[in-house]
Write a protein that holds these residues in place. Structure first.
Motif, PDB file in Angstrom:
ATOM      1  N   LYS A  85     -10.825   4.453   3.990  1.00 17.26           N
ATOM      2  CA  LYS A  85     -11.264   3.061   3.887  1.00 17.26           C
ATOM      3  C   LYS A  85     -10.277   2.216   3.090  1.00 17.26           C
ATOM      4  CE  LYS A  85     -15.401   3.837   2.274  1.00 17.26           C
ATOM      5  NZ  LYS A  85     -16.769   3.553   1.760  1.00 17.26           N
ATOM      6  N   LYS A  86      -9.615   2.835   2.131  1.00 23.82           N
ATOM      7  CA  LYS A  86      -8.670   2.076   1.315  1.00 23.82           C
ATOM      8  C   LYS A  86      -7.429   1.660   2.105  1.00 23.82           C
ATOM      9  CE  LYS A  86      -6.568   6.307  -0.545  1.00 23.82           C
ATOM     10  NZ  LYS A  86      -6.366   7.099  -1.767  1.00 23.82           N
ATOM     11  N   LEU A  87      -7.237   2.282   3.290  1.00 26.85           N
ATOM     12  CA  LEU A  87      -6.116   1.889   4.132  1.00 26.85           C
ATOM     13  C   LEU A  87      -6.401   0.598   4.887  1.00 26.85           C
ATOM     14  CD1 LEU A  87      -5.228   5.363   5.724  1.00 26.85           C
ATOM     15  CD2 LEU A  87      -4.184   4.279   3.731  1.00 26.85           C
ATOM     16  N   GLY A  88      -7.693   0.284   5.037  1.00 29.96           N
ATOM     17  CA  GLY A  88      -8.081  -0.908   5.779  1.00 29.96           C
ATOM     18  C   GLY A  88      -8.506  -0.568   7.200  1.00 29.96           C
TER      19      GLY A  88
ATOM     20  N   SER B  25      -0.379  13.987   9.538  1.00 29.01           N
ATOM     21  CA  SER B  25      -0.678  12.684   8.944  1.00 29.01           C
ATOM     22  C   SER B  25      -1.149  12.778   7.501  1.00 29.01           C
ATOM     23  CB  SER B  25      -1.747  11.961   9.771  1.00 29.01           C
ATOM     24  OG  SER B  25      -3.006  12.616   9.649  1.00 29.01           O
ATOM     25  N   LYS B  26      -1.763  13.920   7.147  1.00 29.23           N
ATOM     26  CA  LYS B  26      -2.345  14.137   5.815  1.00 29.23           C
ATOM     27  C   LYS B  26      -3.463  13.137   5.504  1.00 29.23           C
ATOM     28  CE  LYS B  26       1.869  16.235   3.953  1.00 29.23           C
ATOM     29  NZ  LYS B  26       1.372  17.600   4.137  1.00 29.23           N
ATOM     30  N   VAL B  27      -4.088  12.632   6.547  1.00 34.95           N
ATOM     31  CA  VAL B  27      -5.280  11.797   6.400  1.00 34.95           C
ATOM     32  C   VAL B  27      -6.459  12.646   6.854  1.00 34.95           C
ATOM     33  CG1 VAL B  27      -6.472   9.685   7.087  1.00 34.95           C
ATOM     34  CG2 VAL B  27      -3.991   9.680   6.800  1.00 34.95           C
ATOM     35  N   TYR B  28      -7.287  13.069   5.904  1.00 30.83           N
ATOM     36  CA  TYR B  28      -8.323  14.061   6.167  1.00 30.83           C
ATOM     37  C   TYR B  28      -9.727  13.471   6.249  1.00 30.83           C
ATOM     38  CZ  TYR B  28      -4.411  16.875   4.367  1.00 30.83           C
ATOM     39  OH  TYR B  28      -3.176  17.423   4.151  1.00 30.83           O
ATOM     40  N   ASP B  29      -9.823  12.167   6.291  1.00 31.66           N
ATOM     41  CA  ASP B  29     -11.129  11.506   6.315  1.00 31.66           C
ATOM     42  C   ASP B  29     -11.786  11.683   7.686  1.00 31.66           C
ATOM     43  OD1 ASP B  29     -13.324   9.846   6.166  1.00 31.66           O
ATOM     44  OD2 ASP B  29     -12.263   8.231   5.136  1.00 31.66           O
ATOM     45  N   PRO B  30     -12.986  12.298   7.741  1.00 29.64           N
ATOM     46  CA  PRO B  30     -13.680  12.481   9.026  1.00 29.64           C
ATOM     47  C   PRO B  30     -13.980  11.165   9.748  1.00 29.64           C
ATOM     48  CG  PRO B  30     -14.665  13.862   7.328  1.00 29.64           C
ATOM     49  CD  PRO B  30     -13.717  12.939   6.633  1.00 29.64           C
TER      50      PRO B  30
ATOM     51  N   MET C 133       0.852  -1.206   0.000  1.00 30.56           N
ATOM     52  CA  MET C 133       0.000   0.000   0.000  1.00 30.56           C
ATOM     53  C   MET C 133       0.882   1.247   0.000  1.00 30.56           C
ATOM     54  SD  MET C 133      -3.061   1.411   0.227  1.00 30.56           S
ATOM     55  CE  MET C 133      -4.141   0.108   0.811  1.00 30.56           C
ATOM     56  N   LYS C 134       0.658   2.155  -0.964  1.00 29.34           N
ATOM     57  CA  LYS C 134       1.398   3.404  -1.011  1.00 29.34           C
ATOM     58  C   LYS C 134       0.568   4.506  -0.364  1.00 29.34           C
ATOM     59  CE  LYS C 134       4.052   2.392  -5.189  1.00 29.34           C
ATOM     60  NZ  LYS C 134       4.389   2.841  -6.552  1.00 29.34           N
ATOM     61  N   PHE C 135       1.258   5.359   0.388  1.00 32.19           N
ATOM     62  CA  PHE C 135       0.583   6.443   1.080  1.00 32.19           C
ATOM     63  C   PHE C 135       0.978   7.759   0.420  1.00 32.19           C
ATOM     64  CE2 PHE C 135       0.933   2.935   3.969  1.00 32.19           C
ATOM     65  CZ  PHE C 135      -0.294   2.900   4.594  1.00 32.19           C
ATOM     66  N   ARG C 136       0.025   8.400  -0.191  1.00 32.83           N
ATOM     67  CA  ARG C 136       0.297   9.640  -0.906  1.00 32.83           C
ATOM     68  C   ARG C 136       0.474  10.785   0.088  1.00 32.83           C
ATOM     69  NH1 ARG C 136      -4.717  10.344  -4.653  1.00 32.83           N
ATOM     70  NH2 ARG C 136      -5.682   9.832  -2.665  1.00 32.83           N
ATOM     71  N   VAL C 137       1.496  11.584  -0.127  1.00 33.16           N
ATOM     72  CA  VAL C 137       1.769  12.669   0.795  1.00 33.16           C
ATOM     73  C   VAL C 137       0.831  13.850   0.574  1.00 33.16           C
ATOM     74  CG1 VAL C 137       4.171  12.026   1.060  1.00 33.16           C
ATOM     75  CG2 VAL C 137       3.557  13.610  -0.756  1.00 33.16           C
ATOM     76  N   GLU C 138       0.134  13.909  -0.584  1.00 32.75           N
ATOM     77  CA  GLU C 138      -0.714  15.071  -0.847  1.00 32.75           C
ATOM     78  C   GLU C 138      -2.016  15.042  -0.063  1.00 32.75           C
ATOM     79  OE1 GLU C 138      -1.465  12.198  -4.370  1.00 32.75           O
ATOM     80  OE2 GLU C 138       0.195  12.846  -3.090  1.00 32.75           O
ATOM     81  N   GLY C 139      -2.361  13.930   0.504  1.00 32.18           N
ATOM     82  CA  GLY C 139      -3.568  13.875   1.333  1.00 32.18           C
ATOM     83  C   GLY C 139      -4.440  12.679   1.013  1.00 32.18           C
ATOM     84  N   ILE C 140      -4.996  12.078   2.057  1.00 31.40           N
ATOM     85  CA  ILE C 140      -5.891  10.935   1.898  1.00 31.40           C
ATOM     86  C   ILE C 140      -7.269  11.337   2.407  1.00 31.40           C
ATOM     87  CG2 ILE C 140      -6.358   8.560   2.635  1.00 31.40           C
ATOM     88  CD1 ILE C 140      -3.332   8.210   2.946  1.00 31.40           C
ATOM     89  N   TYR C 141      -8.251  11.357   1.529  1.00 32.93           N
ATOM     90  CA  TYR C 141      -9.598  11.776   1.885  1.00 32.93           C
ATOM     91  C   TYR C 141     -10.535  10.590   2.118  1.00 32.93           C
ATOM     92  CZ  TYR C 141      -8.070  16.424   0.464  1.00 32.93           C
ATOM     93  OH  TYR C 141      -7.392  17.600   0.367  1.00 32.93           O
ATOM     94  N   ASP C 142     -10.116   9.417   1.698  1.00 38.45           N
ATOM     95  CA  ASP C 142     -10.908   8.206   1.907  1.00 38.45           C
ATOM     96  C   ASP C 142     -10.018   7.173   2.596  1.00 38.45           C
ATOM     97  OD1 ASP C 142     -12.607   6.077   1.927  1.00 38.45           O
ATOM     98  OD2 ASP C 142     -12.720   5.832  -0.241  1.00 38.45           O
TER      99      ASP C 142
END
Length: 403
Positions: free
Chosen positions: A12-15, A319-324, A1-10
């Protein structure tokens, strides 16, 4: 799994496992400050103040309510507000009128009643914003205003970071260095949980230092497990129903004028962090409504006022993970741990120096967001008007928010 530095808005794809870890990171970020408020209020009321368990439950429930009212779009966590501490201290010492012969515990519900009314003022402002339109409101709050407010929010929190870190600078620097290392050089999942890694690594170091007989700067033990040993695994503390008196209301309610401005700054900071205009969608009136109702419900049951937490905004920025959804997981954790004093005591045992070292980054990130807000808006400081506004705001903000 690659983690994009620009931001993760979903997320769920992380598991599910990764989402749970990210939620736990947000929970750790808010925990110290959230339980500190009832601890301080208990000092004012000589041990007859707010319950930590009720505070945690209301913070989690208030966050979920906020998310529902903001269409599940805004990744904000609502924790205990420090702005009302002065009001609690004042109500605790009232000794005239109906308060003349009251114990401290009997005065507490009236302080909560004042917070209840303060929360209702949020609803009034939300209605005004809804009626006249957010664009007209934000016309008076351009980036030259909101930017310095965001900067001030971060800087106003800085003294607590310094105070905590000064307890043990070695632990504080280890926590700070760990966060920086994983945020810059971390690989995969470790890159988006730098706060959690900072806590884990520095806590392990604290265990080693404590075992070797080392102490904090003031000679106190680095770790204290007394409260852990005495805490129950499952326990609940009853609610305290709020009561109303005009004197307590006049003490507490006006504080909302400052916290509402802070709310606008916080939502602007979250918007800038996530690159989403939450003031427009779902709308400032909805975020004010969520914050206000969370505060009224918390005070109704004997918990402190809620407010959008800068600590969690800092986590979003790192973290750049923006998913509420991740923030809502933290809310569920807070509610669950409110029923488990044993686990809450374990988290509370985290040395203050560790919290201070991590706060260096979290609070600094908030101010950096404010600076970015001003830069990206290309505010022209060659204009005297902009310079004067930016000069006056820090002094005004400090006067309104600091005792």
């Amino acid at each position: 799994m690659k983690f994009r530095v620009e931001g993760i808005y979903d997320a769920k794809k992380l598991g599910i496992p990764q989402m749970l870890i990210l939620g736990l990171q947000h929970m750790f970020a808010m925990f110290g400050a959230t339980i500190l408020v009832p601890i301080l209020v208990n000092n004012y009321f000589h041990g007859e103040g707010l319950s930590i368990q009720v505070t945690l439950f209301c913070a989690g429930f208030g966050t979920l309510l906020f998310h529902v009212l903001t269409k599940l779009k805004v990744p904000a966590f609502l924790g205990s507000s420090f702005a009302f501490l002065g009001g609690f201290a004042t109500v605790a010492e009232l000794d005239t009128g109906i308060f003349a012969n009251m114990s401290y515990g009997e005065k507490l519900p009236y302080a909560c009643g004042g917070v209840f009314v303060a929360g209702l003022l949020y609803l009034v402002l939300a209605m005004i914003v809804k009626v006249i339109g957010v664009k007209r409101v934000m016309r008076y709050l351009p980036p030259v205003v909101t930017g310095p407010i965001i900067i001030c929010i971060g800087l106003s929190l800085a003294p607590s970071a310094i105070s905590n870190a000064s307890q043990n600078w070695i632990l504080a620097l280890i926590a700070l260095g760990t966060v920086i290392f994983f945020n810059i050089w971390g690989v995969g999942m470790f890159r988006i949980i730098p706060i959690l890694m900072g806590i884990v690594v520095s806590y392990v170091v604290a265990l080693i230092m404590n075992a070797l007989g080392m102490t904090n700067a003031d000679g106190s033990a680095i770790l204290n497990f007394t409260s852990v040993a005495s805490a129950h695994w499952v326990q609940w503390q009853p609610f305290v129903w709020c009561k109303f008196d005009i004197t307590a209301i006049l003490v507490m309610a006006p504080i909302a004028l400052a916290t509402m401005m802070e709310h606008i700054g916080d939502i602007s900071a979250i918007s800038a962090t996530c690159k989403r205009n939450y003031i427009q969608d779902p709308g400032l009136h909805r975020t004010l409504l969520g914050d206000g109702l969370a505060t009224t419900l918390a005070s109704l049951f004997g918990a402190p006022a809620n407010t959008t937490y800068g600590e969690n905004t800092g986590v979003l920025a790192l973290s750049k993970v923006y998913d509420p959804r991740v923030v809502r997981i933290a809310a569920y954790f807070a509610m669950a741990f409110s029923f488990c004093p044993k686990f809450a005591a374990i988290i509370e045992s985290i040395p203050g120096a560790v919290v201070g070292g991590i706060s260096f980054v979290l609070y600094g990130m908030i101010s950096a967001i404010g600076v970015r807000n001003v830069v990206e808006a290309k505010v022209d400081f060659s204009k005297a008007r902009n310079t004067i506004i930016a000069a006056v705001i820090p002094v005004s903000y400090t006067h309104l928010t600091l005792p």
